[in-house]
Design a protein around this motif. Structure first.
Motif, PDB file in Angstrom:
ATOM      1  N   LEU A  30       0.829  -1.198   0.000  1.00  8.26           N
ATOM      2  CA  LEU A  30       0.000   0.000   0.000  1.00  8.26           C
ATOM      3  C   LEU A  30       0.867   1.254   0.000  1.00  8.26           C
ATOM      4  N   GLU A  31       0.300   2.348  -0.436  1.00 12.28           N
ATOM      5  CA  GLU A  31       0.993   3.635  -0.465  1.00 12.28           C
ATOM      6  C   GLU A  31       0.911   4.318   0.894  1.00 12.28           C
ATOM      7  N   CYS A  32       1.835   5.245   1.142  1.00 12.18           N
ATOM      8  CA  CYS A  32       1.738   6.105   2.323  1.00 12.18           C
ATOM      9  C   CYS A  32       0.549   7.030   2.127  1.00 12.18           C
ATOM     10  N   GLU A  33      -0.072   7.439   3.228  1.00 10.12           N
ATOM     11  CA  GLU A  33      -1.205   8.352   3.152  1.00 10.12           C
ATOM     12  C   GLU A  33      -0.877   9.643   3.890  1.00 10.12           C
ATOM     13  N   ASP A  34      -1.321  10.772   3.317  1.00  9.85           N
ATOM     14  CA  ASP A  34      -1.139  12.054   3.984  1.00  9.85           C
ATOM     15  C   ASP A  34      -2.012  12.089   5.234  1.00  9.85           C
ATOM     16  N   VAL A  35      -1.411  12.443   6.349  1.00  6.39           N
ATOM     17  CA  VAL A  35      -2.119  12.542   7.622  1.00  6.39           C
ATOM     18  C   VAL A  35      -2.358  14.006   7.971  1.00  6.39           C
ATOM     19  N   GLY A  36      -1.337  14.819   7.742  1.00  2.00           N
ATOM     20  CA  GLY A  36      -1.457  16.228   8.091  1.00  2.00           C
ATOM     21  C   GLY A  36      -0.384  17.073   7.456  1.00  2.00           C
ATOM     22  N   PHE A  37      -0.498  18.375   7.693  1.00  3.22           N
ATOM     23  CA  PHE A  37       0.419  19.334   7.116  1.00  3.22           C
ATOM     24  C   PHE A  37       0.830  20.357   8.171  1.00  3.22           C
ATOM     25  N   ALA A  38       2.050  20.855   8.037  1.00  6.13           N
ATOM     26  CA  ALA A  38       2.533  21.924   8.908  1.00  6.13           C
ATOM     27  C   ALA A  38       3.261  22.941   8.039  1.00  6.13           C
ATOM     28  N   ARG A  39       3.170  24.200   8.408  1.00  5.56           N
ATOM     29  CA  ARG A  39       3.776  25.271   7.618  1.00  5.56           C
ATOM     30  C   ARG A  39       4.721  26.110   8.466  1.00  5.56           C
ATOM     31  N   VAL A  40       5.769  26.598   7.800  1.00  5.98           N
ATOM     32  CA  VAL A  40       6.681  27.570   8.395  1.00  5.98           C
ATOM     33  C   VAL A  40       6.749  28.741   7.426  1.00  5.98           C
ATOM     34  N   SER A  41       6.460  29.934   7.924  1.00  2.00           N
ATOM     35  CA  SER A  41       6.455  31.122   7.089  1.00  2.00           C
ATOM     36  C   SER A  41       7.873  31.644   6.876  1.00  2.00           C
ATOM     37  N   LEU A  42       8.304  31.665   5.616  1.00 11.19           N
ATOM     38  CA  LEU A  42       9.607  32.221   5.293  1.00 11.19           C
ATOM     39  C   LEU A  42       9.604  33.737   5.484  1.00 11.19           C
ATOM     40  N   ARG A  43       8.484  34.358   5.177  1.00 13.14           N
ATOM     41  CA  ARG A  43       8.360  35.800   5.366  1.00 13.14           C
ATOM     42  C   ARG A  43       8.533  36.165   6.854  1.00 13.14           C
ATOM     43  N   GLU A  44       8.010  35.323   7.737  1.00 15.44           N
ATOM     44  CA  GLU A  44       8.142  35.567   9.172  1.00 15.44           C
ATOM     45  C   GLU A  44       9.594  35.428   9.625  1.00 15.44           C
ATOM     46  N   ILE A  45      10.316  34.449   9.083  1.00 15.24           N
ATOM     47  CA  ILE A  45      11.738  34.292   9.407  1.00 15.24           C
ATOM     48  C   ILE A  45      12.491  35.561   9.006  1.00 15.24           C
ATOM     49  N   LEU A  46      12.196  36.062   7.819  1.00 22.62           N
ATOM     50  CA  LEU A  46      12.845  37.281   7.341  1.00 22.62           C
ATOM     51  C   LEU A  46      12.453  38.483   8.195  1.00 22.62           C
ATOM     52  N   HIS A  47      11.174  38.603   8.493  1.00 24.28           N
ATOM     53  CA  HIS A  47      10.680  39.741   9.279  1.00 24.28           C
ATOM     54  C   HIS A  47      11.287  39.761  10.689  1.00 24.28           C
ATOM     55  N   LYS A  48      11.329  38.599  11.333  1.00 20.13           N
ATOM     56  CA  LYS A  48      11.853  38.519  12.703  1.00 20.13           C
ATOM     57  C   LYS A  48      13.379  38.446  12.746  1.00 20.13           C
ATOM     58  N   GLN A  49      14.000  38.237  11.545  1.00 18.62           N
ATOM     59  CA  GLN A  49      15.461  38.113  11.461  1.00 18.62           C
ATOM     60  C   GLN A  49      15.976  36.999  12.366  1.00 18.62           C
ATOM     61  N   ARG A  50      15.260  35.850  12.313  1.00 21.52           N
ATOM     62  CA  ARG A  50      15.618  34.741  13.189  1.00 21.52           C
ATOM     63  C   ARG A  50      15.240  33.411  12.531  1.00 21.52           C
ATOM     64  N   ASP A  51      16.221  32.499  12.475  1.00 24.64           N
ATOM     65  CA  ASP A  51      15.942  31.144  12.016  1.00 24.64           C
ATOM     66  C   ASP A  51      15.064  30.436  13.039  1.00 24.64           C
ATOM     67  N   ILE A  52      14.487  29.339  12.621  1.00 21.11           N
ATOM     68  CA  ILE A  52      13.681  28.513  13.520  1.00 21.11           C
ATOM     69  C   ILE A  52      14.529  27.300  13.906  1.00 21.11           C
ATOM     70  N   ILE A  53      14.830  27.188  15.176  1.00 18.46           N
ATOM     71  CA  ILE A  53      15.686  26.103  15.662  1.00 18.46           C
ATOM     72  C   ILE A  53      14.899  25.238  16.636  1.00 18.46           C
ATOM     73  N   GLU A  54      14.699  23.992  16.242  1.00 13.02           N
ATOM     74  CA  GLU A  54      13.988  23.002  17.059  1.00 13.02           C
ATOM     75  C   GLU A  54      12.722  23.559  17.693  1.00 13.02           C
ATOM     76  N   GLN A  55      11.894  24.132  16.863  1.00 17.17           N
ATOM     77  CA  GLN A  55      10.623  24.706  17.327  1.00 17.17           C
ATOM     78  C   GLN A  55       9.487  23.737  16.997  1.00 17.17           C
ATOM     79  N   GLU A  56       8.541  23.619  17.903  1.00 20.41           N
ATOM     80  CA  GLU A  56       7.371  22.791  17.651  1.00 20.41           C
ATOM     81  C   GLU A  56       6.327  23.619  16.910  1.00 20.41           C
ATOM     82  N   ILE A  57       5.831  23.066  15.817  1.00 21.06           N
ATOM     83  CA  ILE A  57       4.785  23.727  15.049  1.00 21.06           C
ATOM     84  C   ILE A  57       3.576  22.800  14.966  1.00 21.06           C
ATOM     85  N   ASP A  58       2.407  23.397  14.803  1.00 25.25           N
ATOM     86  CA  ASP A  58       1.170  22.615  14.744  1.00 25.25           C
ATOM     87  C   ASP A  58       1.079  21.829  13.445  1.00 25.25           C
ATOM     88  N   VAL A  59       0.592  20.602  13.561  1.00 26.84           N
ATOM     89  CA  VAL A  59       0.273  19.779  12.398  1.00 26.84           C
ATOM     90  C   VAL A  59      -1.242  19.797  12.251  1.00 26.84           C
TER      91      VAL A  59
END
Length: 107
Positions: free
Chosen positions: A45-74
């Motif tokens: 059988l194929e893998c199935e999509d369960v969920g998605f999570a997003r990281v805003s590149l614009r926010e990284i640029l705006h805050k001038q900070r990379d995201i390091i080991e941060q928990e994001i919502d799925v």
């Protein structure tokens, strides 16, 4: 790793420029897809999509900070308003984003 250097990846770099210039939450984000593996007894059988999570590149640029080991919502793949878990991510993109943004200012 997604390479966006000028010399070898101009198309990806142009795409990144368009992401930064067009204000849209779905186009200025890195999308992570969470999938389920098929059961051990049904490996055909194929893998199935369960969920998605997003990281805003614009926010990284705006805050001038990379995201390091941060928990994001799925979010549930069938209901993008339902949180089904957390995903720990690291996105080190600030240097590349600053470089691309400077190019946008020069154009």
């Amino acid at each position: 790793v997604i390479h966006v250097d000028k010399a070898n990846n101009p198309a990806r770099r142009d795409y990144l420029k368009s992401m930064l210039l067009e204000p849209d939450v779905h186009t200025d984000s890195l999308l992570f897809t969470v999938v389920s593996d098929p059961p051990d007894d049904e490996q055909s059988l194929e893998c199935e999509d369960v969920g998605f999570a997003r990281v805003s590149l614009r926010e990284i640029l705006h805050k001038q900070r990379d995201i390091i080991e941060q928990e994001i919502d799925v979010m549930d793949s069938e209901d993008d308003r339902a949180i089904i878990g957390k995903l720990k991510v690291t996105v080190e993109a600030l240097h590349a984003l600053c470089s691309v943004y400077e190019e946008c200012q020069d154009d």
